[in-house]
Motif scaffolding. Structure first.
Motif, PDB file in Angstrom:
ATOM      1  N   SER A 166       0.833  -1.212   0.000  1.00  0.00           N
ATOM      2  CA  SER A 166       0.000   0.000   0.000  1.00  0.00           C
ATOM      3  C   SER A 166       0.864   1.256   0.000  1.00  0.00           C
ATOM      4  O   SER A 166       0.539   2.238  -0.694  1.00  0.00           O
ATOM      5  CB  SER A 166      -0.943   0.006   1.210  1.00  0.00           C
ATOM      6  N   CYS A 193       2.104   1.725  -3.510  1.00  0.00           N
ATOM      7  CA  CYS A 193       1.009   2.148  -4.399  1.00  0.00           C
ATOM      8  C   CYS A 193       0.689   3.629  -4.203  1.00  0.00           C
ATOM      9  O   CYS A 193       0.453   4.357  -5.184  1.00  0.00           O
ATOM     10  CB  CYS A 193      -0.233   1.299  -4.150  1.00  0.00           C
ATOM     11  N   PRO A 198       7.965  -2.541  -8.761  1.00  0.00           N
ATOM     12  CA  PRO A 198       6.843  -3.488  -8.651  1.00  0.00           C
ATOM     13  C   PRO A 198       7.210  -4.956  -8.783  1.00  0.00           C
ATOM     14  O   PRO A 198       6.741  -5.789  -8.003  1.00  0.00           O
ATOM     15  CB  PRO A 198       5.910  -3.050  -9.787  1.00  0.00           C
ATOM     16  N   ILE A 234      -1.629  -4.468  -9.656  1.00  0.00           N
ATOM     17  CA  ILE A 234      -2.038  -3.422  -8.718  1.00  0.00           C
ATOM     18  C   ILE A 234      -0.969  -2.338  -8.618  1.00  0.00           C
ATOM     19  O   ILE A 234      -1.279  -1.138  -8.583  1.00  0.00           O
ATOM     20  CB  ILE A 234      -2.341  -4.030  -7.331  1.00  0.00           C
ATOM     21  N   CYS A 235       0.299  -2.753  -8.600  1.00  0.00           N
ATOM     22  CA  CYS A 235       1.396  -1.783  -8.504  1.00  0.00           C
ATOM     23  C   CYS A 235       1.387  -0.825  -9.691  1.00  0.00           C
ATOM     24  O   CYS A 235       1.453   0.395  -9.522  1.00  0.00           O
ATOM     25  CB  CYS A 235       2.738  -2.508  -8.436  1.00  0.00           C
ATOM     26  N   SER A 283      -1.691   1.470  -9.996  1.00  0.00           N
ATOM     27  CA  SER A 283      -1.661   2.629  -9.100  1.00  0.00           C
ATOM     28  C   SER A 283      -1.084   3.836  -9.811  1.00  0.00           C
ATOM     29  O   SER A 283      -1.528   4.973  -9.600  1.00  0.00           O
ATOM     30  CB  SER A 283      -0.830   2.307  -7.846  1.00  0.00           C
ATOM     31  N   ASP A 284      -0.078   3.604 -10.665  1.00  0.00           N
ATOM     32  CA  ASP A 284       0.481   4.690 -11.470  1.00  0.00           C
ATOM     33  C   ASP A 284      -0.561   5.209 -12.454  1.00  0.00           C
ATOM     34  O   ASP A 284      -0.749   6.426 -12.607  1.00  0.00           O
ATOM     35  CB  ASP A 284       1.723   4.191 -12.212  1.00  0.00           C
TER      36      ASP A 284
END
Length: 498
Positions: free
Chosen positions: A62, A65, A171, A190-191, A194-195
């Protein structure tokens, strides 16, 4: 061999053995088999505990992220307000686009040193440095009205651009170090999502502050509030990364991270192995096109849709909704991919679907002029459908590169892979800006080139395969560990029984 001979002797009962004695021996053997089975089940639990995931992993994930979200958030600070910004600050739109291009231009020059830096200093320090630079970048933007030359804006964009390669190389390392093989595709997605989410929110953030009909003094006040709100959000999101305590779990959580030869690798060996891997080369080329497509759209969609009569505000909504749909679809497909591991099939489907939707988009947008179709609805629907293919291909491809290049460092192969969209983005932005300026009455030319980009990506996807080195190591390693531990436990049970 001795164990085998002893087992054979057990299987052969003496001729003069009484029936009662035979029954006792068979009963004893059945008990032994039952105990061995229980030992096997117990041993499976021991294997799981041996590779058990550290609870700290969710905080690390988290924090990263939030950090990469903030960097993407800063990346598109000026692109959505380029029209207003150029008027009130008397600067050409091309110079405003340079604020975003800085990120892409810097990347190819620094990603190798920064990937090596991550290997040396670890995830923890790398994230702290990146968060610090992003915070300073956001803080410097508060003084935008006091800098007539806008040199401060270039400096702070360079600052964030310098740490972006570091963030984009992390990531794969987080995924490999902190999560086991049944979650890698979703965690890696997910990593990177997030960007993309940071870019999406940054693209829409200005709508609450900037108005197209603002007067000059009103605009300067609004731009300050815009930068202040961004600074507050970046501070909140970057703080957790300063509290990460360790780079990796105390125990490796998969056999592929438990091998000694990984620790002995050098940059020279990694690069040599990467570029002798044909699958990786094909993946690089395919990613160059399809991820480059997304980077081109980020910077040109407002101008491109404007040529079809769509307002700037509506164009932002088109980009926002389509990116959101792409993010959701990427998460869904990552769960499916973690189960079935069919990377090649998924990538071909994604790119083919994007091609089909781009064809319809190009055709329907041209009909807007003659048939009176709603270009806003067409843009919303078809860019959303295109991103259902483009964004999952991009995010899943990063994890795929780690699987096929194992035991090469995740930060090295990820760094090279992420350089591809930056290069395509640079070339594409220069090309498309000229095209849209010189052929403003023929926007279909730009759409056809985007279609060709997607076709090339799909073609090179056919040269990939589903031979996954890292997964194979993990599966064989776990089976071997289970067999060895069950054998030891069974021997112990035999000794106790005897």
């Amino acid at each position: 061999m001795a164990d085998l001979e002893q087992q054979e002797k057990k299987d052969i009962l003496p001729i003069n053995t009484s029936q009662t004695h035979r029954e006792e021996i068979h009963k004893s053997e059945r008990n032994l088999i039952h105990i061995s089975e229980e030992a096997g089940e117990a041993n499976k639990n021991q294997i799981k505990s041996l590779y058990e995931e550290d609870p700290h992993r969710w905080f690390v994930l988290s924090s990263f992220c939030f950090c990469i979200f903030s960097n993407g958030f800063q990346f598109v600070t000026f692109i959505p307000i380029s029209n207003e910004f150029s008027v009130f600050y008397n600067i050409s739109k091309w110079k405003i686009n340079m604020f975003a291009l800085i990120f892409m231009i810097i990347y190819p020059f620094v990603f190798i040193p920064e990937s090596l830096l991550i290997e040396k200093i670890g995830i923890k320090l790398g994230m702290k440095i990146s968060s610090g630079c992003t915070l300073v970048d956001s803080f410097l933007k508060l003084f935008i009205n006091n800098d007539k030359s806008l040199s401060t804006c270039y400096i702070d964009q360079i600052l964030s651009g310098l740490v972006r390669p570091c963030l984009l190389s992390i990531p794969g390392k987080i995924t490999a170090e902190w999560f086991n093989e049944d979650k890698r595709a979703i965690i890696c997605s997910i990593c990177y999502l997030s960007d993309i989410a940071g870019i999406l929110v940054g693209y829409l953030w200005n709508l609450a502050y900037i108005r197209e009909d603002s007067l000059e003094e009103d605009f300067r006040e609004r731009i300050f509030r815009y930068m202040l709100s961004k600074f507050i959000l970046v501070v909140i999101l970057c703080i957790p990364s300063f509290f990460i305590e360790k780079d990796n779990p105390e125990k490796p959580l998969s056999p592929s991270k438990n091998k000694d030869d990984i620790k002995k690798r050098t940059l020279k060996n990694d690069i040599k192995e990467l570029f002798s891997n044909k699958r990786y080369i094909f993946l690089l080329i395919s990613t160059f096109f399809i991820a480059g497509y997304y980077y081109i759209i980020i910077t040109t969609i407002i101008k491109l849709l404007g040529l079809y009569g769509l307002t700037q505000r509506k164009s932002k909504y088109v980009f926002g909704l389509s990116s959101f749909i792409g993010i959701v679809s990427s998460i869904i497909f990552s769960f499916i991919l973690d189960k079935y591991k069919k990377y090649k099939l998924f990538m071909i489907i994604f790119s083919s679907f994007a091609i089909l939707c781009q064809i319809f988009l190009t055709f329907l947008l041209e009909l807007v002029k003659t048939k009176g179709l709603n270009q806003y609805a067409i843009g919303l629907i078809f860019y959303s459908l295109i991103n259902i293919g483009v964004i999952p291909f991009f995010t899943i491809g990063v994890n795929y590169s780690c699987e096929i290049t194992y035991p090469v460092s995740e930060s090295i192969n990820g760094g090279f892979l992420m350089a591809m969209p930056q290069l395509c983005g640079i070339i594409g932005i220069f090309l498309f800006e000229n095209l849209m300026d010189n052929y403003s009455r023929k926007p279909w030319i730009s759409n056809i080139i985007l279609l060709i980009i997607l076709i090339f990506s799909c073609l090179f996807s056919f040269f990939l395969d589903d031979k996954l080195n890292r997964i194979d190591i993990d599966l064989s390693g776990r089976i071997k560990e289970e067999k060895e531990d069950i054998k030891i436990e069974s021997n112990n049970v035999e000794i106790k029984q005897s």
